[in-house]
Each structure stands twice: as structure tokens, then as C-alpha cells.
Design a protein around this motif. Structure first.
Motif, PDB file in Angstrom:
ATOM      1  N   PRO A 223       0.801  -1.234   0.000  1.00 24.91           N
ATOM      2  CA  PRO A 223       0.000   0.000   0.000  1.00 24.91           C
ATOM      3  C   PRO A 223       0.828   1.275   0.000  1.00 24.91           C
ATOM      4  N   ALA A 224       1.963   1.261   0.674  1.00 25.59           N
ATOM      5  CA  ALA A 224       2.832   2.445   0.659  1.00 25.59           C
ATOM      6  C   ALA A 224       3.347   2.667  -0.762  1.00 25.59           C
ATOM      7  N   GLY A 225       3.061   3.800  -1.326  1.00 26.80           N
ATOM      8  CA  GLY A 225       3.459   4.103  -2.698  1.00 26.80           C
ATOM      9  C   GLY A 225       2.460   3.643  -3.741  1.00 26.80           C
ATOM     10  N   ALA A 226       1.379   2.967  -3.331  1.00 30.34           N
ATOM     11  CA  ALA A 226       0.437   2.408  -4.301  1.00 30.34           C
ATOM     12  C   ALA A 226      -0.399   3.480  -4.990  1.00 30.34           C
ATOM     13  N   VAL A 227      -0.576   4.647  -4.353  1.00 28.95           N
ATOM     14  CA  VAL A 227      -1.334   5.722  -5.005  1.00 28.95           C
ATOM     15  C   VAL A 227      -0.620   6.149  -6.281  1.00 28.95           C
ATOM     16  N   GLU A 228       0.689   6.320  -6.210  1.00 27.90           N
ATOM     17  CA  GLU A 228       1.462   6.695  -7.394  1.00 27.90           C
ATOM     18  C   GLU A 228       1.427   5.590  -8.446  1.00 27.90           C
ATOM     19  N   VAL A 229       1.443   4.341  -7.993  1.00 28.63           N
ATOM     20  CA  VAL A 229       1.346   3.218  -8.930  1.00 28.63           C
ATOM     21  C   VAL A 229       0.015   3.278  -9.683  1.00 28.63           C
ATOM     22  N   LEU A 230      -1.076   3.525  -8.968  1.00 33.68           N
ATOM     23  CA  LEU A 230      -2.384   3.602  -9.615  1.00 33.68           C
ATOM     24  C   LEU A 230      -2.468   4.766 -10.595  1.00 33.68           C
ATOM     25  N   GLU A 231      -1.832   5.874 -10.262  1.00 29.67           N
ATOM     26  CA  GLU A 231      -1.828   7.000 -11.201  1.00 29.67           C
ATOM     27  C   GLU A 231      -1.104   6.639 -12.492  1.00 29.67           C
ATOM     28  N   GLY A 232       0.030   5.960 -12.365  1.00 31.55           N
ATOM     29  CA  GLY A 232       0.747   5.532 -13.559  1.00 31.55           C
ATOM     30  C   GLY A 232      -0.021   4.489 -14.354  1.00 31.55           C
ATOM     31  N   TRP A 233      -0.651   3.575 -13.639  1.00 32.75           N
ATOM     32  CA  TRP A 233      -1.494   2.546 -14.278  1.00 32.75           C
ATOM     33  C   TRP A 233      -2.636   3.188 -15.053  1.00 32.75           C
ATOM     34  N   ARG A 234      -3.236   4.242 -14.484  1.00 26.71           N
ATOM     35  CA  ARG A 234      -4.314   4.971 -15.160  1.00 26.71           C
ATOM     36  C   ARG A 234      -3.822   5.529 -16.495  1.00 26.71           C
ATOM     37  N   GLU A 235      -2.645   6.097 -16.535  1.00 29.05           N
ATOM     38  CA  GLU A 235      -2.114   6.673 -17.770  1.00 29.05           C
ATOM     39  C   GLU A 235      -1.818   5.588 -18.803  1.00 29.05           C
ATOM     40  N   LEU A 236      -1.297   4.454 -18.363  1.00 27.48           N
ATOM     41  CA  LEU A 236      -1.050   3.355 -19.297  1.00 27.48           C
ATOM     42  C   LEU A 236      -2.359   2.817 -19.863  1.00 27.48           C
ATOM     43  N   SER A 237      -3.374   2.740 -19.037  1.00 24.26           N
ATOM     44  CA  SER A 237      -4.672   2.264 -19.490  1.00 24.26           C
ATOM     45  C   SER A 237      -5.240   3.164 -20.580  1.00 24.26           C
ATOM     46  N   ALA A 238      -5.077   4.459 -20.429  1.00 24.32           N
ATOM     47  CA  ALA A 238      -5.637   5.410 -21.396  1.00 24.32           C
ATOM     48  C   ALA A 238      -5.036   5.233 -22.780  1.00 24.32           C
ATOM     49  N   ALA A 239      -3.795   4.761 -22.839  1.00 21.32           N
ATOM     50  CA  ALA A 239      -3.117   4.604 -24.130  1.00 21.32           C
ATOM     51  C   ALA A 239      -3.109   3.167 -24.631  1.00 21.32           C
ATOM     52  N   ALA A 240      -3.761   2.252 -23.915  1.00 20.52           N
ATOM     53  CA  ALA A 240      -3.648   0.827 -24.229  1.00 20.52           C
ATOM     54  C   ALA A 240      -4.428   0.449 -25.481  1.00 20.52           C
ATOM     55  N   PRO A 241      -3.929  -0.538 -26.247  1.00 17.17           N
ATOM     56  CA  PRO A 241      -4.706  -1.063 -27.377  1.00 17.17           C
ATOM     57  C   PRO A 241      -6.010  -1.680 -26.881  1.00 17.17           C
ATOM     58  N   ARG A 242      -6.955  -1.826 -27.788  1.00 18.20           N
ATOM     59  CA  ARG A 242      -8.265  -2.342 -27.386  1.00 18.20           C
ATOM     60  C   ARG A 242      -8.219  -3.800 -26.954  1.00 18.20           C
ATOM     61  N   GLU A 243      -7.196  -4.530 -27.361  1.00 18.79           N
ATOM     62  CA  GLU A 243      -7.078  -5.916 -26.904  1.00 18.79           C
ATOM     63  C   GLU A 243      -6.768  -6.013 -25.413  1.00 18.79           C
TER      64      GLU A 243
END
Length: 449
Positions: A223-243
Motif C-alpha cells: 500500500p505504501a506508494g500504491a497511489v502513485e502506482v495507480l496514477e501511472g497505471w491509469r495513464e497506461l490504461s488510457a493509451a492501451a490497445p483495445r485488446e
């Protein structure tokens, strides 16, 4: 067995059922009334296990003649157990579980009692599939009528976007077909409007060539540092292919982030792994290829029966740092009682469909959020439900609405959030046309009044 009870109603004196009728004293009654959420312990007066469309028609007519509430069961996954009417009549469609696939036309005809696993297995014999949920013992009917999210939705739309026609038993016992050319108003309403307009006894689905392989990738962070991980994950999701459908879960074990890749070469999906792995120092990593059928069953154990359950769902149209922090925290109070918080990415083909095209709304959703509690001890019921509400509440400011299939005990307020005022008004008009007496009201109900 043939049942005199139904054979004596009105003009049905020569009619018998091909299925069973169970009363509270019959063997098999308790199994038939048991559903996915063990908190549900209601006792119908009768359970009609329908083997044919005629059985469904007779059951509806009998219930109306005897003023019995109607519950409709397929997979039984409603968290409220809406299929089980207290002292009413349960129409159990599970004997009608057949699936027929035509690989040439890429079409599947699916009976109203079929489970997702049956549809997946039949279609995968030909390397085909359509959008279906993530637990194989979910009913095709309940999932599809509420919209139908699954791993293929970002490529091919929701389950309801892939239905070509419905065979429906209406509130007055008629059997009609709803399609773009036959009763198009009813077709529109069945695409995401729930079980409000009739009992669907057959779905015709469009299938897609997806192959038979998938990729499942997941990283677990403290959990420590997981907020930043989720923010980065959100950005990767936005650019992800539809597959790729990005997923995240916050639980007592930590925060998991990753994605599921289907409908394309899994080797292409592996190109995303370095970016996700680079979000932080993971405690665990798992990247594995598996069959599509295995993917469709990996949540069956956590989705299994015999547990007590409660959840709160939201559609997020924004995901700021405050939302990430609330997901990591999972509410307040005893950490052992807090629910798991899961996220699944939307977008892609879901958003390609016009909002006017179907009863389903919320096409602009970024992520579906579910705060899901699962426990065994009845003494924890109140605390577990309160903890789920507490966990979801801070996310409400970032929510555009809710998925019809994740509404729990919000009632009419939840239905309004699912559709919005304008669409709900159109649905109420449709309800007045097809079920003015609100015969089918044991659902996330759209009132005709």
C-alpha cells in the motif's frame, strides 16, 4: 413431471409441463431456491423448472391468475437474490441451457437459461467468442440484459451490443421476437434495460474470431506508494490497445495492477509488461499465457456459491489522485472487514456506440469500480455492509453513474443513476407499453407510473 396445478388454470386443462414444479416439501426444492449470495434465504411457494418456451408462458399465466410475484432465475447472481420471490413463483430457466453455434455465419443461439461457460465452450470450438462476463457460472440472460461487461468489450462492445435478436415471453403470455426490424422499441429496451420487459428465452449473438489464447499480467504492490502506482497505471490504461483491458484491485493483501489481453496475439500483449513493471517495486509479478476458456473460469472460485455477499458499484468518469487514495484506503474501521476494491477499464468499442442506440447508458465511463465484500459469519452482516458503503462513498464525487448489474440496495435511486432522467423517462414509456401492471418488478425496477 406433468403438474395438475398448471393444467387446471383457465384454458390450460390439457397442458402439462415438460419441466418440474417444486413445492417446499419436494426433494430438490432447497437446491433450486439457493442462489449465489448465501444471505438470500427466501422460500417461493412454487418453483417451475421450465424445459420449453411453452412452460414459461404457462408459468407466467399461472402466476398472474393466482396473483403470485414472479422471480426469474438463470445464473442466480443478483446480489439481492431477485430471482427468489418470498411465497411467489420462481421461473427457473436453467433447464433451458442450450447453445447452438453456426461457425459459417458466426452466430450463436443461446437459450435463456444458459450460463456463460456453456456459451464460451460452444463458441471456442471454432475459435470464436462474444463479450461475456468473468465468472463462468453467471447467467447469460442476467448479464446481457443489464449490459454485459467482459474482456472483449473494448474490442467488440458490451454483450448487449452483440445481440441480434431476442425471443421474449411478455407479461400477457405472448411470445414475440425483438430485433432491429421486429418490435425495435422492445429491442432497444432489452439492450441494457434489465428484466423489466419480459422473460428472454432465446438470444441470438454475433460472434467474433478471437483465437483461443489470452495473456494475464499482474503485479502486486504494498500500500505504501500504491497511489502513485495507480496514477501511472491509469495513464497506461488510457493509451492501451483495445485488446488490453487494464485491471486493478486493492485488498488486504496489497494493490494489484495489470491487464488482460484477448483477441490478438498474446506476444503483442507482452510488449506492455515492461511499462507496468516499471511503475514501482512490485512484491509479486505474474505474466502468463492461458487459454481463453481458462481465463473465463479463473474467477469462479472467488465467485463461488455459499458465501455471504454485498457490494457497491460505481462508474468513474474521472480518476484523480484523491480517487486513487480512496481505493488504496478501502474505507475506514477494522481493516479485516473492509471490502476489496476492483477496477476494470472501459472505453474502446463501448464508447463507439451512440448513447441513443440502446437502453444501456454511461458510454463515457473510464473505469467500473466495485467495492465487494464476501464473508461467512452471519454475525458480521451489518459490519460488512457498512464497510462496503464506507469504502465506496469517497468515490461518489468522481462517478457518472452505476452499472445496472452492480446495483445492490439503492432501489429507485440506483436505477435513476444507471440511466439518467431522459433515458429513464423513455424506459418508463416502454414499460407502460409492454408491462403496464409491472408484473416483472423483481429486478432493478423501472416503474411504469
Amino acid at each position: 413431471m406433468a403438474v395438475p396445478i398448471l393444467g387446471t388454470v383457465g384454458d390450460m386443462t390439457t397442458t402439462s409441463l415438460t419441466g418440474q414444479v417444486l413445492s417446499p416439501t419436494d426433494t430438490g426444492y432447497d437446491d433450486a431456491r439457493s442462489v449465489w449470495n448465501a444471505m438470500v434465504d427466501r422460500r417461493p411457494r412454487l418453483i417451475v423448472r421450465c424445459g420449453t418456451v411453452t412452460d414459461v408462458v404457462n408459468a407466467v399465466r399461472y402466476a398472474r391468475e393466482h396473483d403470485l410475484e414472479i422471480g426469474v432465475r438463470c445464473g442466480g447472481h443478483s446480489v439481492l437474490g431477485l430471482a427468489v420471490p418470498a411465497d411467489g413463483l420462481m421461473i427457473d430457466l436453467t433447464p433451458m441451457g442450450g447453445v447452438t453455434v453456426d461457425p459459417r455465419t458466426r452466430r450463436a443461439r443461446v437459450q435463456g437459461g444458459a450460463l456463460l461457460g456453456a456459451l464460451d465452450r460452444a463458441a471456442q470450438e471454432h475459435g470464436l467468442a462474444t463479450t461475456a462476463g468473468n465468472v463462468s457460472h453467471t447467467g447469460v440472460g442476467g448479464l446481457t440484459l443489464g449490459g454485459g461487461m467482459g474482456w472483449l468489450a473494448r474490442q467488440y462492445g458490451l454483450s448487449c451490443d452483440n445481440v441480434l435478436s431476442y425471443e421474449v415471453v411478455t407479461a400477457d403470455g405472448a411470445v414475440v421476437t425483438a430485433s432491429p426490424t421486429e418490435h425495435p422499441d422492445l429491442f432497444w429496451g432489452l439492450r441494457g434495460g434489465g428484466g423489466n420487459f419480459g422473460i428472454v428465452t432465446m438470444f441470438e449473438f454475433r460472434l467474433h474470431e478471437v483465437g483461443t489464447r489470452a495473456l494475464l499480467a499482474n503485479w502486486t504492490f504494498d500500500p505504501a506508494g500504491a497511489v502513485e502506482v495507480l496514477e501511472g497505471w491509469r495513464e497506461l490504461s488510457a493509451a492501451a490497445p483495445r485488446e488490453a483491458t487494464f485491471t486493478a484491485t486493492s485488498s488486504a493483501d496489497g494493490v494489484d495492477v495489470g491487464f488482460v489481453w484477448v483477441g490478438g496475439d498474446p506476444a503483442r500483449g507482452r510488449t506492455l509488461t515492461a511499462d507496468v513493471a516499471g511503475l514501482g517495486r512490485a512484491r509479486r509479478e505474474s505474466v502468463r499465457e492461458l487459454s481463453y476458456l481458462e481465463l473465463q473460469t479463473i474467477e469462479d472460485s472467488t465467485g463461488g456459491h455459499h458465501f455471504r455477499r454485498y457490494w457497491k458499484g460505481l462508474y468513474l468518469d474521472r480518476f484523480p489522485v484523491e480517487a486513487a487514495a480512496a481505493i488504496v484506503a478501502r474505507g475506514d474501521g477494522d481493516p479485516a472487514l473492509r471490502p476489496a476494491m476492483s477496477l476494470q477499464a472501459y472505453g474502446g468499442a463501448i464508447a463507439d456506440v451512440s448513447d441513443d442506440d440502446a437502453a444501456y447508458g454511461q458510454r463515457g465511463t473510464l473505469f467500473e469500480l466495485v467495492a465487494a465484500a464476501r464473508w461467512s459469519d452471519p454475525a458480521q452482516d451489518a459490519e460488512r455492509m457498512a464497510a462496503a458503503r464506507s469504502a465506496a462513498a469517497p468515490l461518489t464525487p468522481y462517478s457518472s453513474g452505476v452499472y445496472l448489474n452492480t446495483i445492490s440496495d439503492e432501489g429507485a435511486a440506483g436505477v435513476r443513476r444507471a440511466f439518467g432522467a431522459a433515458k429513464l423517462a423513455r424506459l418508463a414509456e416502454l414499460k407502460r407499453a409492454w408491462d403496464p401492471a409491472n408484473v416483472f418488478h423483481l429486478n432493478q425496477n423501472i416503474s411504469p407510473n
